[in-house]
Design an enzyme around this catalytic site. Sequence first.
Site, PDB file in Angstrom:
ATOM      1  CB  SER A  34     -48.130  42.906  -5.537  1.00 59.42           C
ATOM      2  OG  SER A  34     -48.328  43.426  -4.248  1.00 59.42           O
ATOM      3  CG  ASP A  74     -41.844  39.634  -1.192  1.00 60.87           C
ATOM      4  OD1 ASP A  74     -42.045  40.629  -0.463  1.00 60.87           O
ATOM      5  OD2 ASP A  74     -42.496  39.382  -2.222  1.00 60.87           O
ATOM      6  CG  HIS A 111     -43.299  42.811  -3.158  1.00 59.30           C
ATOM      7  ND1 HIS A 111     -43.770  41.513  -3.068  1.00 59.30           N
ATOM      8  CD2 HIS A 111     -44.341  43.546  -3.662  1.00 59.30           C
ATOM      9  CE1 HIS A 111     -45.027  41.468  -3.488  1.00 59.30           C
ATOM     10  NE2 HIS A 111     -45.396  42.685  -3.859  1.00 59.30           N
TER      11      HIS A 111
END
Length: 410
Positions: free
Chosen positions: A235, A293, A332
Amino acid sequence: MDIAATVNWPALLGTASSWAHLLDPLDLNLRRLILRCGDMCQVTYDSFINDKNSKYCGCSRYSKSTLLHKTCFPLADEYDVSGFLYATARVSVPESMLLKSRSREAWDRESNWIGYIAVSNDSVSEKLGRREVYVAWRGTTRDYEWVDILGAKLASVKRLMKGGDDEGDEDEDEDEDDEEDKEEVMLGWLTMYVSDDPKSEFTKVSARKQLLKKIGKLIEEYKHEKLSIIFTGHSLGASLSVISAFDVVENLTSEIPVSAFVFGCPKVGNKQFNDRLNSHHNLKILHIRNIIDVIPHYPVRVLGYVNTGIELHIDTRKSPYLKDSKNPSDWHNLQTMLHVVNGWNGSNGEFKVIIKRSLALVNKSCDMLKEECLVPASWWVEKNKGMVLNGDGEWVMGELDEENRPIPEE
């Protein structure tokens, strides 16, 4: 040591042929390396104190000497943590990125622990025939909060380019006529990487300067050995990995192989940045991406952003162990992705776990495993959430052991 000593390292690091013929089917040693990188990312989540009631909110729960063992990193005996990295921001950023303690006795009011550098020890390096350096950047504690708050403004990376002015203002105005020709990345990522704060003992210099100084010292220390530098992150940490890997090849080395193995990476910059990044023959990026995602779609192309690196597409819906979750945060989740990497045999292949790895890891910070797996949701938590019973019979937020208290880096 889980990767064969006789492995073709240029191929494994992508510098030989950008992982051609290693992704489908997924090469065993590459699979092991991806899982290792993911586990190094997980260390940052498992050790980060995100409870604002603690005066240590925003720092690592463990010191450099205890970090890998306390977080149960599988190869803790093979790597030494040589440095911590801290970040701040000159502009306002979402709380999910930089957390601040409510305590008047907060360890630091301006900075957060943002990652660490680990180096293979002598024994492992001798067996591998090379010295491995890993840089693991921490991701966000709440994956989606920054999407709505941070915005998607692009900013020039001129200050990161060879000969650039590191003291420049990342938000400075430039001639609109040159806008189409300049290399740019998302302002939010860049701000966290280059910001310093003279009021903080931990970020008197930026995360960027901390990193370049530490990596420069390691390059000098191991100049007579084969060396590889691997960046990894999930991320936000993935974005920082791309930017910092680019920075290292721009300013420290054009010969040492530098790779970034990133998970769920948002788009980082524009086409010009990508072209500049791809011009470095010793830098390769592998993006492990769950096809459902949402985060890698942000920021959108119409804002000038493009994808970076080679992509390994996986699909969490292939695993028979996972729920059919409709929660985008589950799509995610890092451990969910690592589980699928372990069983991935291509979009048309049967899901089959290849490497021995505890299934329970999936639910470390989510609730993705089916109920018949008998694993509680989000089970990695500090005992009593850090509360301890003191001598007066009062339950209070506990102190860190002296060896684990944050100390400014040299």
